[in-house]
Structures are given as C-alpha cells and as structure tokens.
Design a protein around this motif. Structure first.
Motif, PDB file in Angstrom:
ATOM      1  N   MET A 108       0.956  -1.215   0.185  1.00  0.00           N
ATOM      2  CA  MET A 108      -0.074  -0.037   0.049  1.00  0.00           C
ATOM      3  C   MET A 108       0.873   1.364  -0.144  1.00  0.00           C
ATOM      4  N   ARG A 109       0.502   2.118  -0.884  1.00  0.00           N
ATOM      5  CA  ARG A 109       1.237   3.753  -0.682  1.00  0.00           C
ATOM      6  C   ARG A 109       0.037   4.527  -0.206  1.00  0.00           C
ATOM      7  N   GLY A 110       0.339   4.912   0.968  1.00  0.00           N
ATOM      8  CA  GLY A 110      -0.712   5.658   1.407  1.00  0.00           C
ATOM      9  C   GLY A 110      -1.631   4.881   2.188  1.00  0.00           C
ATOM     10  N   GLU A 111      -2.839   5.141   2.257  1.00  0.00           N
ATOM     11  CA  GLU A 111      -4.074   4.528   2.829  1.00  0.00           C
ATOM     12  C   GLU A 111      -4.767   3.877   1.783  1.00  0.00           C
ATOM     13  N   GLU A 112      -4.758   4.389   0.604  1.00  0.00           N
ATOM     14  CA  GLU A 112      -5.621   3.818  -0.610  1.00  0.00           C
ATOM     15  C   GLU A 112      -5.064   3.363  -1.652  1.00  0.00           C
ATOM     16  N   ALA A 113      -3.861   3.579  -1.936  1.00  0.00           N
ATOM     17  CA  ALA A 113      -3.194   3.150  -3.163  1.00  0.00           C
ATOM     18  C   ALA A 113      -2.395   1.765  -3.070  1.00  0.00           C
ATOM     19  N   LEU A 114      -2.935   1.031  -4.064  1.00  0.00           N
ATOM     20  CA  LEU A 114      -2.277  -0.203  -4.021  1.00  0.00           C
ATOM     21  C   LEU A 114      -1.087  -0.297  -5.286  1.00  0.00           C
ATOM     22  N   VAL A 115      -0.183  -0.935  -4.792  1.00  0.00           N
ATOM     23  CA  VAL A 115       0.897  -0.966  -5.793  1.00  0.00           C
ATOM     24  C   VAL A 115       1.195  -2.536  -5.806  1.00  0.00           C
ATOM     25  N   PHE A 116       1.286  -2.941  -6.831  1.00  0.00           N
ATOM     26  CA  PHE A 116       1.407  -4.413  -7.041  1.00  0.00           C
ATOM     27  C   PHE A 116       2.146  -4.867  -8.409  1.00  0.00           C
ATOM     28  N   HIS A 117       3.113  -6.054  -8.179  1.00  0.00           N
ATOM     29  CA  HIS A 117       3.931  -6.508  -9.113  1.00  0.00           C
ATOM     30  C   HIS A 117       3.054  -7.372  -9.939  1.00  0.00           C
ATOM     31  N   SER A 118       2.607  -7.195 -11.390  1.00  0.00           N
ATOM     32  CA  SER A 118       1.899  -8.006 -12.134  1.00  0.00           C
ATOM     33  C   SER A 118       2.557  -9.272 -12.642  1.00  0.00           C
ATOM     34  N   SER A 119       3.650  -9.464 -12.375  1.00  0.00           N
ATOM     35  CA  SER A 119       4.362 -10.692 -12.827  1.00  0.00           C
ATOM     36  C   SER A 119       5.172 -11.254 -11.775  1.00  0.00           C
ATOM     37  N   PRO A 120       4.690 -11.421 -10.563  1.00  0.00           N
ATOM     38  CA  PRO A 120       5.608 -12.011  -9.548  1.00  0.00           C
ATOM     39  C   PRO A 120       6.474 -13.377  -9.593  1.00  0.00           C
ATOM     40  N   ASP A 121       7.274 -13.515  -9.255  1.00  0.00           N
ATOM     41  CA  ASP A 121       8.172 -14.897  -9.017  1.00  0.00           C
ATOM     42  C   ASP A 121       7.222 -16.209  -8.942  1.00  0.00           C
ATOM     43  N   GLU A 122       7.426 -17.197  -9.765  1.00  0.00           N
ATOM     44  CA  GLU A 122       6.807 -18.403  -9.425  1.00  0.00           C
ATOM     45  C   GLU A 122       6.719 -19.007  -8.049  1.00  0.00           C
ATOM     46  N   ALA A 123       7.925 -18.438  -7.296  1.00  0.00           N
ATOM     47  CA  ALA A 123       8.361 -18.998  -5.939  1.00  0.00           C
ATOM     48  C   ALA A 123       7.310 -18.385  -4.916  1.00  0.00           C
ATOM     49  N   GLN A 124       6.644 -17.204  -5.337  1.00  0.00           N
ATOM     50  CA  GLN A 124       5.667 -16.607  -4.631  1.00  0.00           C
ATOM     51  C   GLN A 124       4.201 -16.871  -4.782  1.00  0.00           C
ATOM     52  N   ARG A 125       4.011 -18.038  -5.446  1.00  0.00           N
ATOM     53  CA  ARG A 125       2.713 -18.348  -5.840  1.00  0.00           C
ATOM     54  C   ARG A 125       1.866 -18.799  -4.681  1.00  0.00           C
ATOM     55  N   ASP A 126       2.246 -19.448  -3.719  1.00  0.00           N
ATOM     56  CA  ASP A 126       1.540 -19.841  -2.329  1.00  0.00           C
ATOM     57  C   ASP A 126       1.121 -18.364  -1.561  1.00  0.00           C
ATOM     58  N   GLN A 127       1.947 -17.542  -1.634  1.00  0.00           N
ATOM     59  CA  GLN A 127       1.553 -16.111  -0.873  1.00  0.00           C
ATOM     60  C   GLN A 127       0.495 -15.555  -1.583  1.00  0.00           C
ATOM     61  N   VAL A 128       0.650 -15.313  -3.153  1.00  0.00           N
ATOM     62  CA  VAL A 128      -0.122 -14.493  -4.051  1.00  0.00           C
ATOM     63  C   VAL A 128      -1.597 -15.233  -4.043  1.00  0.00           C
ATOM     64  N   LEU A 129      -1.595 -16.598  -3.913  1.00  0.00           N
ATOM     65  CA  LEU A 129      -2.652 -17.318  -4.018  1.00  0.00           C
ATOM     66  C   LEU A 129      -3.704 -17.076  -2.702  1.00  0.00           C
ATOM     67  N   ARG A 130      -2.899 -17.207  -1.650  1.00  0.00           N
ATOM     68  CA  ARG A 130      -3.464 -16.627  -0.146  1.00  0.00           C
ATOM     69  C   ARG A 130      -4.165 -15.450  -0.171  1.00  0.00           C
ATOM     70  N   ALA A 131      -3.343 -14.370  -0.766  1.00  0.00           N
ATOM     71  CA  ALA A 131      -3.772 -13.023  -0.742  1.00  0.00           C
ATOM     72  C   ALA A 131      -4.856 -12.772  -1.540  1.00  0.00           C
ATOM     73  N   ALA A 132      -5.170 -13.432  -2.909  1.00  0.00           N
ATOM     74  CA  ALA A 132      -6.091 -13.442  -3.557  1.00  0.00           C
ATOM     75  C   ALA A 132      -7.244 -13.869  -2.703  1.00  0.00           C
ATOM     76  N   ALA A 133      -7.168 -14.984  -2.147  1.00  0.00           N
ATOM     77  CA  ALA A 133      -8.282 -15.734  -1.707  1.00  0.00           C
ATOM     78  C   ALA A 133      -8.713 -14.779  -0.363  1.00  0.00           C
ATOM     79  N   ALA A 134      -7.839 -14.083   0.294  1.00  0.00           N
ATOM     80  CA  ALA A 134      -8.177 -13.369   1.371  1.00  0.00           C
ATOM     81  C   ALA A 134      -8.706 -12.162   1.074  1.00  0.00           C
ATOM     82  N   CYS A 135      -8.795 -11.712  -0.187  1.00  0.00           N
ATOM     83  CA  CYS A 135      -9.299 -10.325  -0.630  1.00  0.00           C
ATOM     84  C   CYS A 135     -10.812 -10.173  -0.205  1.00  0.00           C
ATOM     85  N   PRO A 136     -11.285  -9.332   0.674  1.00  0.00           N
ATOM     86  CA  PRO A 136     -12.806  -9.288   1.159  1.00  0.00           C
ATOM     87  C   PRO A 136     -13.752  -8.894  -0.230  1.00  0.00           C
TER      88      PRO A 136
END
Length: 91
Positions: free
Chosen positions: A26-54
């Motif tokens: 997060m940049r500030g309280e409202e601006a989301l910054v994201f890496h659109s092509s994360p490393d494959e090693a981060q797959r589990d974390q990214v999938l958990r993050a996607a599942a947790a998005c309210p």
C-alpha cells in the motif's frame, strides 16, 4: 504467473499486502501497488492473498493454465511490471 487487480473493486483493505508483501503493498491508505508478474516462488503467498481479498478484486492467472476467477470479471489496469493504483495514476 500474472496478477491483475480490479481497481474499481479494490477498497484498500490491504490483506494482500499483509499476506504477499513482495507482490502487493500500500502506498498511503488507498493506493495499491502490485507486481503484475511475480516470481513463481511466491505463488502460494499470492494465491492466499487473492483468496483473502474481502472484495475478490485479485485475479491470479497461470500463463500456462487456467485462471482462478474472482466473483466477477475484473477491469484490468496494468502497465509495465509494477502498477500503481490511485485515482488516475498508472505507472
């Protein structure tokens, strides 16, 4: 792996930034910054993050397989490798 965030749905809850800090932040309280092509090693974390998005604003797509769909089809706003989502700015 490709990550797309529906910026119209994102409400800045920052669950993604907590669960996958190498991909989302997060940049500030409202601006989301994201890496659109994360490393494959981060797959589990990214999938958990996607599942947790309210508001289910995160789409994770395996470039060699099928996508994990959110509740609705996202509106994408991606540019180079990193995307900054504020009112009108995209990097």
């Amino acid at each position: 792996m490709r990550v797309v965030v529906d910026l119209a749905r994102c409400q800045g809850y920052a669950q993604c930034a907590f669960l996958a800090p190498d991909t989302f932040r997060m940049r500030g309280e409202e601006a989301l910054v994201f890496h659109s092509s994360p490393d494959e090693a981060q797959r589990d974390q990214v999938l958990r993050a996607a599942a947790a998005c309210p508001v289910q604003a995160i789409l994770v797509d395996r470039l060699d397989a099928t996508a994990i769909p959110p509740a609705t089809t996202p509106v994408t706003a991606t540019a180079a490798t990193t995307t900054v989502a504020t009112g009108t700015a995209t990097v």
